[in-house]
Design a protein around this motif. Sequence first.
Motif, short mmCIF file in Angstrom:
data_model
loop_
_atom_site.label_atom_id
_atom_site.label_comp_id
_atom_site.label_asym_id
_atom_site.label_seq_id
_atom_site.Cartn_x
_atom_site.Cartn_y
_atom_site.Cartn_z
N PHE A 264 0.86 -1.19 0.00
CA PHE A 264 0.00 0.00 0.00
C PHE A 264 0.89 1.23 0.00
CE2 PHE A 264 0.26 2.04 4.18
CZ PHE A 264 0.95 1.08 4.90
N TRP A 265 0.31 2.38 -0.38
CA TRP A 265 1.08 3.61 -0.50
C TRP A 265 1.13 4.31 0.85
CZ3 TRP A 265 4.52 5.48 -3.61
CH2 TRP A 265 4.84 6.83 -3.57
N GLN A 266 2.36 4.57 1.32
CA GLN A 266 2.59 5.26 2.59
C GLN A 266 3.25 6.60 2.30
OE1 GLN A 266 1.99 4.22 6.07
NE2 GLN A 266 2.31 6.44 6.11
N GLU A 267 2.54 7.69 2.61
CA GLU A 267 3.09 9.01 2.40
C GLU A 267 4.15 9.32 3.46
OE1 GLU A 267 -0.61 11.54 2.00
OE2 GLU A 267 0.67 12.42 0.45
N THR A 268 5.15 10.10 3.08
CA THR A 268 6.15 10.54 4.03
C THR A 268 5.67 11.80 4.74
OG1 THR A 268 7.28 11.87 2.33
CG2 THR A 268 8.00 9.58 2.61
N SER A 269 6.44 12.21 5.73
CA SER A 269 6.08 13.41 6.50
C SER A 269 6.56 14.70 5.84
CB SER A 269 6.67 13.31 7.91
OG SER A 269 8.08 13.15 7.86
N ALA A 270 7.15 14.59 4.65
CA ALA A 270 7.68 15.79 3.99
C ALA A 270 6.60 16.67 3.39
CB ALA A 270 8.66 15.37 2.89
N GLU A 271 5.38 16.14 3.23
CA GLU A 271 4.25 16.88 2.66
C GLU A 271 4.55 17.43 1.25
OE1 GLU A 271 2.30 18.47 6.87
OE2 GLU A 271 2.98 19.89 5.33
N ASP A 272 5.31 16.66 0.49
CA ASP A 272 5.62 17.04 -0.88
C ASP A 272 5.05 16.03 -1.88
OD1 ASP A 272 9.09 15.82 -0.91
OD2 ASP A 272 7.22 14.93 -0.21
N GLY A 273 4.13 15.19 -1.42
CA GLY A 273 3.52 14.22 -2.30
C GLY A 273 4.31 12.95 -2.51
N THR A 274 5.46 12.83 -1.86
CA THR A 274 6.28 11.63 -2.03
C THR A 274 5.92 10.58 -0.99
OG1 THR A 274 8.03 12.50 -0.60
CG2 THR A 274 8.19 12.96 -2.97
N GLY A 275 6.30 9.36 -1.26
CA GLY A 275 6.03 8.26 -0.34
C GLY A 275 6.74 7.01 -0.80
N TYR A 276 6.30 5.89 -0.32
CA TYR A 276 6.92 4.62 -0.68
C TYR A 276 5.89 3.51 -0.55
CZ TYR A 276 7.26 4.09 4.40
OH TYR A 276 6.97 4.03 5.74
N TRP A 277 6.18 2.38 -1.18
CA TRP A 277 5.30 1.21 -1.11
C TRP A 277 5.70 0.39 0.10
CZ3 TRP A 277 1.19 1.76 -3.86
CH2 TRP A 277 1.24 2.40 -5.09
N SER A 278 4.74 0.12 0.97
CA SER A 278 4.99 -0.60 2.21
C SER A 278 4.18 -1.89 2.22
CB SER A 278 4.62 0.26 3.42
OG SER A 278 4.68 -0.49 4.61
N GLY A 279 4.75 -2.93 2.80
CA GLY A 279 4.06 -4.19 2.92
C GLY A 279 3.47 -4.44 4.30
N GLN A 280 3.54 -3.44 5.18
CA GLN A 280 3.05 -3.61 6.55
C GLN A 280 1.53 -3.81 6.56
OE1 GLN A 280 3.87 -0.30 9.09
NE2 GLN A 280 3.38 -1.41 10.97
N GLY A 281 1.10 -4.84 7.24
CA GLY A 281 -0.33 -5.09 7.38
C GLY A 281 -0.97 -5.79 6.21
N CYS A 282 -0.18 -6.23 5.24
CA CYS A 282 -0.73 -6.89 4.05
C CYS A 282 -0.09 -8.26 3.87
CB CYS A 282 -0.51 -6.05 2.79
SG CYS A 282 -1.50 -4.53 2.71
N GLU A 283 -0.88 -9.23 3.46
CA GLU A 283 -0.40 -10.56 3.13
C GLU A 283 -0.75 -10.88 1.69
OE1 GLU A 283 -0.89 -12.53 7.59
OE2 GLU A 283 -1.93 -13.39 5.86
N THR A 284 0.09 -11.68 1.05
CA THR A 284 -0.06 -11.99 -0.37
C THR A 284 -0.30 -13.48 -0.58
OG1 THR A 284 1.51 -10.21 -0.86
CG2 THR A 284 0.97 -11.73 -2.64
N ASN A 285 -1.29 -13.78 -1.39
CA ASN A 285 -1.54 -15.16 -1.83
C ASN A 285 -1.56 -15.16 -3.36
OD1 ASN A 285 -1.82 -16.48 0.70
ND2 ASN A 285 -3.83 -15.54 0.94
#
Length: 523
Positions: free
Chosen positions: A167-188
């Motif tokens: 899922f998309w996790q925004e950073t605290s920079a408030e510039d619209g940037t972020g990263y893809w995080s796998g926290q809280g998600c499982e894949t099948n």
Amino acid sequence: MWTTLFITTTLCFSVSQAGDFCENVLDECRKHDSWIGCYEDRIMTCKPRGRIMTGIKQLKVDSRQEVDVSPTFEHRVHIPSSALQRSRGNVPEVEVQVVASVINSSYFKLSPPPRNRIQQIYRRNGKVFRDSVVCVRAGNRAVENLSQPITLSFKHNKEVESGTCVFWQETSAEDGTGYWSGQGCETNYTAHEFICSCNHLSFFAVLVNPGISVTKAHADKLNYITYIGSGLSAPFALISLFIYIYLHRRHPEKSISLHMQLTVAMFCLHLTFLLSSLLAQLLKEKEDSSSCLVLGLVLHWSLLATLTWSALEGFHLYLLLIRVFNIYVRRYLLKLSLIGWGFPTVVAAVCGISRVYGKYTLNYSDSNLTQHMCWISDKSEQKLLIVSHITTVAFPFFVVVFNACMLGLVVFKIWDLRRGDRNFGSSSDWKKINKEKRKRLWKDCVTVLGLSCVLGLPWGLASTTYVSLGGIYIFTVLNSLQGLFIFLWSVALAWSNSRTANNSSIRDSSSQKMMTTSFNSKN
């Protein structure tokens, strides 16, 4: 005049209403740097231009019932009733608005690599599958930490071998940037779709080829290498222990005692690894086996003990090569033993009480088959996984860096001794080096390689496993055969000591000092 005024008024009204259509929301919000929040809010209140909208689905549903939403033919979202009820907040109205939309991944700007340790653990890299990102919103309240997760399905045509739900996790920079995080998600991964189970609502995607994928064929080869290597390392480590005991009885030295402790830890590591892998295969149906938990604890403890004693070997080498004089420490071996065995015991006990250990599942990239081993369970809570990963990633990194510096110091000392040896010569007369000088050079290489194994530097090759499949093979071969390398080092020490005892008048200027004198303790 009145006609012109009417036309102008109509155009202005049309333009003002255009921003309320759902198809215009993304373009309007992207005028701002931080457009994620704008899109999430306006997608809930926008109006469809027609009855059929491509890539977006709006529903007014009863929060007491679960709902399925399909924004496109390739994407499907299942939201349980518990998530819908939480999204209502304090609003008494039973019905809630549910929106699912698909947007292009090019709108998401990746932030620079983070320095935050937690972000480094959860951040995932890779290509977004079909450039499709699914936005899921419900009600007027943020929904997270769900006990019953939502389910997203991404259909595929077997054009990829593996994927990771993020899922998309925004950073605290408030510039619209972020990263893809796998926290809280499982894949099948199934034959026709990726199934993502996540405990919150957000922007979801599937990353394909997030790392070096291992097919079942390569995994089988790596398993054979590991089992054969550990099967050889365990008995050879035991033989090495008897050799060190023999040497210690003849010449009681602190360095030999350290070798003995390291060899015991390494023997436990390889033996426990074989047992944990075997037991996990026999207990496929028993997910919470207490025996698997115990073996996972012992395996983690053995790994930490091996790394700790490798670090203590480097510390001992530092005292011998840098602080040559005045290095007497009262009850030196006792203090080292408290660290070498105490630190792994405390960490393993804390993790064991927290029930971190259990069955760990390895997924193949080209099939639905899995492989199990008793290790740190992949179903543990996220906070516990962070603590366990610090002990298995950050601590080995520290040990490898420290001992690499110590090995560099040894190489410098050998070079300094060679440079002071007038008989060794310089690089200009390299071709005139006689057989004895080449023999000394061979001893120097053996010394450096032997110390590399004693100091645990092969663990540093773990970084190559993220680069290529060849790096995985190299790491597997060298680390599975560490017990054999320790055996060869013990034989070299025994031979060196016997040669010194038989002919004490003959002394080598560099390698002999490194193997017998520099590694021996000063009284």
